[in-house]
Design a protein around this motif. Structure first.
Motif, PDB file in Angstrom:
ATOM      1  N   ASP A 213       1.796 -16.027  10.509  1.00 40.28           N
ATOM      2  CA  ASP A 213       0.723 -16.654  11.054  1.00 40.28           C
ATOM      3  C   ASP A 213       0.685 -16.081  12.599  1.00 40.28           C
ATOM      4  N   PRO A 214      -0.414 -15.481  12.747  1.00 36.80           N
ATOM      5  CA  PRO A 214      -0.817 -14.729  14.013  1.00 36.80           C
ATOM      6  C   PRO A 214      -0.803 -15.895  15.092  1.00 36.80           C
ATOM      7  N   GLU A 215      -1.169 -17.198  14.843  1.00 40.00           N
ATOM      8  CA  GLU A 215      -1.384 -18.002  15.808  1.00 40.00           C
ATOM      9  C   GLU A 215       0.049 -18.245  16.346  1.00 40.00           C
ATOM     10  N   ILE A 216       1.076 -18.171  15.840  1.00 37.93           N
ATOM     11  CA  ILE A 216       2.497 -18.801  15.950  1.00 37.93           C
ATOM     12  C   ILE A 216       2.941 -17.587  16.906  1.00 37.93           C
ATOM     13  N   VAL A 217       2.719 -16.488  16.961  1.00 33.82           N
ATOM     14  CA  VAL A 217       3.218 -15.337  17.726  1.00 33.82           C
ATOM     15  C   VAL A 217       3.379 -15.541  19.470  1.00 33.82           C
ATOM     16  N   PRO A 218       2.213 -15.809  20.003  1.00 37.57           N
ATOM     17  CA  PRO A 218       2.478 -16.005  21.470  1.00 37.57           C
ATOM     18  C   PRO A 218       3.273 -17.226  21.743  1.00 37.57           C
ATOM     19  N   VAL A 219       3.333 -18.315  20.891  1.00 37.23           N
ATOM     20  CA  VAL A 219       4.180 -19.465  20.933  1.00 37.23           C
ATOM     21  C   VAL A 219       5.492 -19.107  20.936  1.00 37.23           C
ATOM     22  N   TRP A 220       5.859 -18.246  20.058  1.00 32.01           N
ATOM     23  CA  TRP A 220       7.286 -17.905  19.727  1.00 32.01           C
ATOM     24  C   TRP A 220       7.638 -16.795  21.043  1.00 32.01           C
ATOM     25  N   GLU A 221       6.798 -16.029  21.558  1.00 37.49           N
ATOM     26  CA  GLU A 221       6.954 -15.148  22.495  1.00 37.49           C
ATOM     27  C   GLU A 221       7.483 -15.868  23.766  1.00 37.49           C
ATOM     28  N   GLU A 222       6.775 -16.992  23.959  1.00 42.18           N
ATOM     29  CA  GLU A 222       6.759 -17.577  25.290  1.00 42.18           C
ATOM     30  C   GLU A 222       8.279 -18.504  24.976  1.00 42.18           C
ATOM     31  N   TYR A 223       8.492 -19.040  23.971  1.00 43.74           N
ATOM     32  CA  TYR A 223       9.788 -19.926  23.567  1.00 43.74           C
ATOM     33  C   TYR A 223      10.835 -19.091  23.683  1.00 43.74           C
ATOM     34  N   LEU A 224      10.929 -17.894  23.105  1.00 44.02           N
ATOM     35  CA  LEU A 224      12.223 -16.886  22.972  1.00 44.02           C
ATOM     36  C   LEU A 224      12.490 -16.260  24.336  1.00 44.02           C
ATOM     37  N   ARG A 228      15.930 -16.754  25.727  1.00 39.83           N
ATOM     38  CA  ARG A 228      16.701 -15.313  26.214  1.00 39.83           C
ATOM     39  C   ARG A 228      17.152 -15.408  27.595  1.00 39.83           C
ATOM     40  N   LYS A 229      16.325 -15.622  28.557  1.00 38.78           N
ATOM     41  CA  LYS A 229      16.641 -15.697  30.016  1.00 38.78           C
ATOM     42  C   LYS A 229      17.542 -16.661  30.482  1.00 38.78           C
ATOM     43  N   ALA A 230      17.752 -17.867  29.651  1.00 38.65           N
ATOM     44  CA  ALA A 230      18.623 -18.668  29.840  1.00 38.65           C
ATOM     45  C   ALA A 230      20.244 -18.236  29.369  1.00 38.65           C
ATOM     46  N   GLY A 231      20.032 -17.341  28.507  1.00 42.07           N
ATOM     47  CA  GLY A 231      21.515 -16.887  27.899  1.00 42.07           C
ATOM     48  C   GLY A 231      21.828 -17.645  26.659  1.00 42.07           C
ATOM     49  N   SER A 232      20.803 -18.329  26.294  1.00 40.72           N
ATOM     50  CA  SER A 232      21.077 -19.103  25.232  1.00 40.72           C
ATOM     51  C   SER A 232      20.746 -18.585  23.840  1.00 40.72           C
ATOM     52  N   SER A 233      20.447 -19.257  22.846  1.00 38.86           N
ATOM     53  CA  SER A 233      19.992 -18.770  21.430  1.00 38.86           C
ATOM     54  C   SER A 233      19.530 -20.082  20.605  1.00 38.86           C
ATOM     55  N   ILE A 234      18.864 -19.843  19.622  1.00 40.40           N
ATOM     56  CA  ILE A 234      18.082 -20.549  18.780  1.00 40.40           C
ATOM     57  C   ILE A 234      17.910 -20.376  17.417  1.00 40.40           C
ATOM     58  N   GLY A 235      18.251 -21.356  16.431  1.00 39.44           N
ATOM     59  CA  GLY A 235      17.961 -21.078  15.043  1.00 39.44           C
ATOM     60  C   GLY A 235      16.631 -20.839  14.375  1.00 39.44           C
ATOM     61  N   ALA A 236      16.380 -20.452  13.296  1.00 39.17           N
ATOM     62  CA  ALA A 236      15.425 -20.257  12.593  1.00 39.17           C
ATOM     63  C   ALA A 236      15.338 -20.531  11.085  1.00 39.17           C
ATOM     64  N   VAL A 237      14.128 -20.345  10.245  1.00 37.46           N
ATOM     65  CA  VAL A 237      14.171 -20.517   8.913  1.00 37.46           C
ATOM     66  C   VAL A 237      13.330 -19.354   8.388  1.00 37.46           C
ATOM     67  N   VAL A 238      13.855 -18.769   7.450  1.00 35.17           N
ATOM     68  CA  VAL A 238      13.184 -17.565   6.637  1.00 35.17           C
ATOM     69  C   VAL A 238      12.879 -17.988   5.122  1.00 35.17           C
ATOM     70  N   LEU A 335      25.785 -16.737  26.780  1.00 33.03           N
ATOM     71  CA  LEU A 335      26.350 -16.441  28.133  1.00 33.03           C
ATOM     72  C   LEU A 335      26.789 -17.879  28.755  1.00 33.03           C
ATOM     73  N   THR A 336      26.483 -18.842  28.270  1.00 34.32           N
ATOM     74  CA  THR A 336      26.940 -20.017  28.694  1.00 34.32           C
ATOM     75  C   THR A 336      28.348 -20.416  28.396  1.00 34.32           C
ATOM     76  N   GLU A 337      29.182 -20.610  29.189  1.00 31.81           N
ATOM     77  CA  GLU A 337      30.617 -20.797  29.238  1.00 31.81           C
ATOM     78  C   GLU A 337      30.894 -22.205  28.218  1.00 31.81           C
ATOM     79  N   ARG A 338      31.720 -21.903  27.109  1.00 27.53           N
ATOM     80  CA  ARG A 338      32.011 -23.044  26.215  1.00 27.53           C
ATOM     81  C   ARG A 338      33.766 -23.351  26.082  1.00 27.53           C
ATOM     82  N   GLN A 339      33.840 -24.470  25.864  1.00 22.50           N
ATOM     83  CA  GLN A 339      35.445 -24.765  25.792  1.00 22.50           C
ATOM     84  C   GLN A 339      35.865 -24.329  24.431  1.00 22.50           C
ATOM     85  N   SER A 340      37.146 -23.691  24.497  1.00 25.39           N
ATOM     86  CA  SER A 340      37.904 -23.208  23.336  1.00 25.39           C
ATOM     87  C   SER A 340      39.241 -23.107  23.660  1.00 25.39           C
ATOM     88  N   ILE A 341      40.151 -22.429  22.739  1.00 25.00           N
ATOM     89  CA  ILE A 341      41.661 -22.173  23.025  1.00 25.00           C
ATOM     90  C   ILE A 341      41.683 -20.501  22.649  1.00 25.00           C
TER      91      ILE A 341
END
Length: 391
Positions: A213-224, A228-238, A335-341
Motif C-alpha cells: 500500500d503506497p499510502e502507508i509508506v510515509p506514515v510508517w516512515e514518520e512513525y519508525l 528509532r530516535k527514542a532507542g525503542s522498537s515496535i512489532g509488525a505483521v507479515v 537502548l532503554t535500561e530495563r531491569q534484569s539479573i
C-alpha cells in the motif's frame, strides 16, 4: 540408531557417556522437513553460517543469482529502518551441483546441496557488557539455564542472523515446485495497518518496508523515525501468499500443510503468532460467512467463491492461494535500561548497545517467504512419493 537404543537399554549404569548417542540422534533440532530437509548451521558472530539442503531432486537448473536475489532482500543495512550491520550476504554453493557447459548454470545432482554465507561485519565488543547479564526479552536466560553456556555475541544461534541460511534454502525450494509464486508483504507496524483496498504487489519492491500500500509508506516512515530516535522498537505483521499451489498437498491428521507452515513460521526469531486464512478473525464469522462455497466454472473446473480457509481445508491444499500471516514482537534489543539479573544472581539494569532493527518485521518478509517455500516443496515431494502424481 536401533543398535544404540539396545546398547543403552542393556547398560544399567546410565552414564553420561552412554547417554550421548541419544542426544546426538534426537536432540540437535537444527533440521526441518521430511523429504525436503534443511539443516542450518553457524552463529551470528562466527566466521560463517550456512545450510545443507537434502532431498532436492536432480536435474534442477539455476544460476547463483537465482538464490542471491532472495538474500539481497533480507540483508541488513539497506535503509535507516533496519540494523546498520553491513553484510553482503553472498551465497556460495559448495556441493550437490554440477556446472553446465555455459559455466554459470548449476544442475542439481540429487545429493546434498551445501551453501555458505560468510560473516564480514561482526562487532563482538558491542556485547562485552552483557556477557553475564540476561537481556530482557532475549533468549539469554533460557539458553543459559538449558545448556549451561550461551554465546552472548549477538545471541549466537538465537540471532536472526541465522535466518540468512533459511532464505538460501528457500531459494532452492522455489525451484522444486513448478508454477508456484510465493510473495510476502508487511501489512502492519505497531497499530498502523495497510489499506487492503490499495493492495498492489508491484509496490512491494518499491519501498523499504515491503508494503503493498503506497499510502502507508510515509506514515510508517514518520512513525519508525520516532521509534528509532527514542532507542525503542515496535512489532509488525507479515502476510505470505503462495499462488499456484496445486490441490491435494498435505495429509491428515498429523501431516497437514497448514500445520507445517505454522510450525516453520513459528520457528522464525521473534514470531509470537501465526494464522492461516481468516485466522483469529474467523472467530467473529458465522458459519454462513466463513464457508467457502463452490461451483463448477464454465471451463468445467471446480471453483471456490471465497477463500476464508486460506487455501487449505482439512490440512490439504484446495488449489486456492495459500495465505498465512505471522506476528513479530518488538525487537528486544533497545537502548532503554530495563531491569534484569545476571548469571550470578544479582539484580542489574541492562541497556543493549550495538546495531539493531527498530522493527525486525521488515526483514522478516523474505524469511517468511522462504519458510513457506520450504513447506510447500516438502509437501509437494511427499505427495508425489505417496500418490505418484506428477503435478
Amino acid at each position: 540408531m536401533l543398535y544404540e537404543w539396545a546398547a543403552i537399554a542393556r547398560d544399567k549404569t546410565r552414564s553420561v557417556r552412554r547417554a550421548a548417542p541419544i542426544r546426538s540422534f534426537f536432540m540437535s533440532h537444527n533440521t526441518f522437513g521430511h523429504l525436503f530437509r534443511v539443516t542450518t548451521w553457524g552463529e551470528s558472530h562466527g566466521p560463517a553460517l550456512g545450510c545443507v539442503v537434502d532431498g532436492c531432486p536432480p536435474g534442477l537448473r539455476f544460476k547463483l543469482e537465482d538464490l542471491q536475489v532472495w538474500l539481497d532482500k533480507r540483508k541488513p543495512g539497506q535503509s535507516r529502518f533496519v540494523t546498520q550491520r553491513r553484510e553482503d550476504d553472498l551465497v556460495k554453493v559448495l556441493s550437490g551441483v554440477m556446472m553446465d557447459e555455459d559455466g554459470e548454470t548449476m544442475i542439481s545432482t540429487g545429493t546434498p546441496i551445501s551453501m555458505l554465507i560468510e560473516n564480514t561485519d561482526q562487532r563482538s565488543k558491542d556485547y562485552g557488557e552483557i556477557a553475564k547479564r540476561y537481556r530482557p526479552g532475549h533468549a539469554d536466560y533460557t539458553y543459559d539455564v538449558k545448556y549451561g553456556i550461551r554465546d552472548y555475541r549477538g545471541g549466537g544461534r538465537s540471532s536472526a542472523r541465522e535466518t540468512a541460511a533459511r532464505v538460501a534454502a528457500g531459494g532452492i525450494a522455489r525451484l522444486v515446485v513448478p508454477g508456484v509464486t510465493i510473495r510476502g508483504a508487511l501489512v502492519q507496524i505497531g497499530k498502523h495497518k495497510i489499506n487492503r483496498a490499495n493492495w498492489d504487489w508491484a509496490q512491494v519492491d518499491q519501498n523499504p518496508f515491503f508494503a503493498p500500500d503506497p499510502e502507508i509508506v510515509p506514515v510508517w516512515e514518520e512513525y519508525l523515525d520516532g521509534v528509532r530516535k527514542a532507542g525503542s522498537s515496535i512489532g509488525a505483521v507479515v502476510e505470505i501468499v503462495a499462488e499456484g499451489v496445486p490441490a491435494g498437498l498435505g495429509a491428515p491428521i498429523y501431516g497437514k500443510l497448514d500445520q507445517d507452515i505454522a510450525s516453520l513460521l513459528m520457528s522464525i526469531n521473534a514470531v509470537k503468532g501465526v494464522e492461516i486464512g481468516e485466522g483469529f478473525a474467523s472467530a467473529e464469522l458465522t458459519g454462513e460467512e466463513n464457508a467457502d462455497e463452490m461451483r463448477m466454472g464454465n471451463d468445467g473446473k471446480r471453483i471456490f467463491l471465497s477463500n476464508h480457509a486460506g487455501g487449505i481445508l482439512g490440512g490439504i491444499s484446495t488449489g486456492e492461494p495459500v495465505i498465512a500471516r505471522f506476528a513479530i514482537k518488538p525487537t528486544s534489543s533497545i537502548l532503554t535500561e530495563r531491569q534484569s539479573i545476571d548469571a550470578d544472581g544479582h539484580n542489574v539494569d541492562v541497556r543493549t548497545k550495538g546495531r539493531h532493527d527498530p522493527c525486525v518485521g521488515i526483514r522478516a518478509v523474505p524469511i517468511g517467504e522462504a519458510m513457506v517455500a520450504c513447506a510447500v516443496a516438502d509437501h509437494y515431494l511427499r505427495d508425489r512419493g505417496q500418490t505418484g502424481r506428477q503435478r
